[in-house]
Scaffold this motif. Structure first.
Motif, PDB file in Angstrom:
ATOM      1  N   GLU B  45       7.256   4.884   6.374  1.00 63.33           N
ATOM      2  CA  GLU B  45       6.068   5.284   7.148  1.00 63.33           C
ATOM      3  C   GLU B  45       4.792   4.947   6.362  1.00 63.33           C
ATOM      4  OE1 GLU B  45       5.719   6.236  10.150  1.00 63.33           O
ATOM      5  OE2 GLU B  45       7.308   7.577  10.832  1.00 63.33           O
ATOM      6  N   ASN B  49       1.942   2.176   7.209  1.00 64.96           N
ATOM      7  CA  ASN B  49       0.533   2.566   7.326  1.00 64.96           C
ATOM      8  C   ASN B  49      -0.389   1.597   6.586  1.00 64.96           C
ATOM      9  OD1 ASN B  49       0.827   4.677   9.048  1.00 64.96           O
ATOM     10  ND2 ASN B  49       0.461   6.288   7.544  1.00 64.96           N
ATOM     11  N   HIS B  53      -2.973  -0.217   8.829  1.00 67.44           N
ATOM     12  CA  HIS B  53      -4.338   0.315   8.765  1.00 67.44           C
ATOM     13  C   HIS B  53      -5.181  -0.211   7.594  1.00 67.44           C
ATOM     14  CE1 HIS B  53      -2.888   3.054  11.825  1.00 67.44           C
ATOM     15  NE2 HIS B  53      -2.008   3.575  11.006  1.00 67.44           N
ATOM     16  N   GLY B 107       3.293   9.333  11.848  1.00 66.04           N
ATOM     17  CA  GLY B 107       3.738   8.875  10.525  1.00 66.04           C
ATOM     18  C   GLY B 107       3.425   9.845   9.392  1.00 66.04           C
TER      19      GLY B 107
HETATM   20 MG   LIG Z   1       1.720   5.520  10.628  1.00 67.33          MG
END
Ligand SMILES: [Mg+2]
Ligand SMILES: Nc1ncnc2c1ncn2[C@@H]1O[C@H](COP(=O)(O)OP(=O)(O)OP(=O)(O)O)[C@@H](O)[C@H]1O
Lengths: 115, 141
Positions: B45, B49, B53, B107
Motif C-alpha cells: 500500500e 502510494n 501520489h 490504503g
Molecule cells: Mg493508497
C-alpha cells in the motif's frame, strides 16, 4: 466443494496459466475492482473475481495470498500479466460473463463469500 | 540486514516489485506467515502510494532479530492534512490512478491496521515519510 477446473467450466472460463492448480478446491471467493479493498481480506487461498486486468491485480493477489483470479467480460490479458502470474503461481481464468453472473454462478455452486 | 529500493512515481508497471522482493526475503527468513502478510500488505500500500501520489521515492528495509523497520521516503507534493488523509474514503487519486484499481482512499487505513506502529510526517511541496514497524514474533507488540 468444487475444484477450480469445475468452476472454470461453469463460467465458460478459459485457463490462461498455472494449470497445475486445476484440482485445487475452492472454498471462498471475493469480488472487487478496488485493490485496497482486496488487500483488507485476511483469508488465504481465496479466489478473486475482478474486471481489472492489469499487473497490479496480480501484484495485489500476490500480497494477499490469493491463488486464483477470474477476469470477467473477456478483458485483454496481455503476456506480461500472464508471465507475472506464472512467476507468482497465481492461476488465471478468463470468462465472457460479467462479475455479477460469475458471482451468482459460483454462489449457486456452493462457493462461500468472505463477508 | 538492510535492503534499499528506488521507486519511480507513475510507474505502475513496476509498482509492487519492492514489496514482492521483501516478501521473498521474509519467506527465506522463515518469518511467520501471518506476520509476513501484514508486512507486505502494508508495504505494498505504501509503495503504491509513492507510485500513485509522489514523484520518486526510496524504500529502506531494516530487518533485525525482533522487528522489521521500513522507511518510505518520497519526493512529492506532500500531504496537507494527515488526519484527513487517514480517513477511509478520502482520496485525491487521479483518474489514471483510479483506472489502475486504486483510489478508494483505503490504503493508509489499511497500513495502520496491518502495522504494529506507523509514523507519517510530511512537508507540503517536498515529500512524505512513512515508517512502518512490525514485530517479527507473532505474540510481541
Ligand atoms: Mg493508497
Ligand atoms: N506518499 C504520498 N504523497 C502524497 N500524498 C499522499 C501519499 N500517500 C497518501 N497521500 C494522500 O493521502 C490520500 C489517501 O491515501 P490512501 O492510501 O489512504 O488512499 P488512496 O491512495 O487515494 O487510495 P487507495 O490506497 O485506496 O488505493 C491520497 O489520496 C493522497 O491524497
Amino acid at each position: 466443494m468444487k475444484t477450480i477446473k469445475e468452476i472454470a467450466e461453469i463460467i465458460d472460463g478459459k485457463v490462461l496459466c498455472c494449470h497445475e492448480k486445476s484440482d485445487r478446491h475452492i472454498e471462498h471467493a471475493f469480488a472487487s475492482d478496488l485493490m485496497s479493498d482486496v488487500l483488507t481480506v485476511e483469508m488465504d487461498n481465496l479466489l478473486l473475481i475482478t474486471g481489472l486486468a492489469n499487473l497490479q491485480a496480480i501484484r495485489t493477489a500476490e500480497m494477499s495470498d490469493i491463488s486464483f483470479i477470474i477476469f470477467a467480460r473477456n478483458k485483454k490479458i496481455n503476456s506480461d500479466i500472464i508471465a507475472l502470474a506464472e512467476e507468482t503461481g497465481i492461476m488465471l481464468i478468463e470468462s465472457p460473463f460479467s462479475v455479477f453472473r460469475i458471482s451468482g454462478e459460483l454462489y449457486k455452486a456452493g462457493v462461500k463469500p468472505v463477508y | 540486514m538492510q535492503f534499499k529500493y528506488k521507486i519511480a512515481g507513475g510507474d505502475f508497471t513496476n509498482a509492487g516489485n519492492a514489496s514482492s522482493a521483501v516478501k521473498k526475503i521474509l519467506k527465506q527468513l522463515n518469518v511467520d506467515h501471518t506476520v509476513s502478510k501484514h508486512i507486505v500488505v502494508a508495504l505494498y500500500e505504501a509503495e503504491v502510494n509513492i507510485v500513485a501520489h509522489a514523484y520518486s521515492g526510496v524504500i529502506e528495509v531494516n530487518i533485525d532479530k525482533n522487528q522489521i523497520h521500513i522507511i518510505l521516503d518520497d519526493k512529492g507534493p506532500g500531504i496537507a492534512d494527515i488526519d484527513q488523509a487517514m480517513e477511509e474514503g478520502y482520496s485525491t487519486a487521479s483518474p489514471q490512478v483510479r483506472e489502475m484499481g486504486f483510489g478508494a482512499g483505503m490504503g493508509l487505513a489499511n497500513m495502520k491496521r496491518n502495522a504494529d506502529k506507523m509514523l507519517i510526517s510530511s512537508e507540503l511541496g517536498k515529500g512524505t515519510k512513512v515508517e512502518l514497524i512490525h514485530y517479527l514474533k507473532p505474540d510481541e507488540g
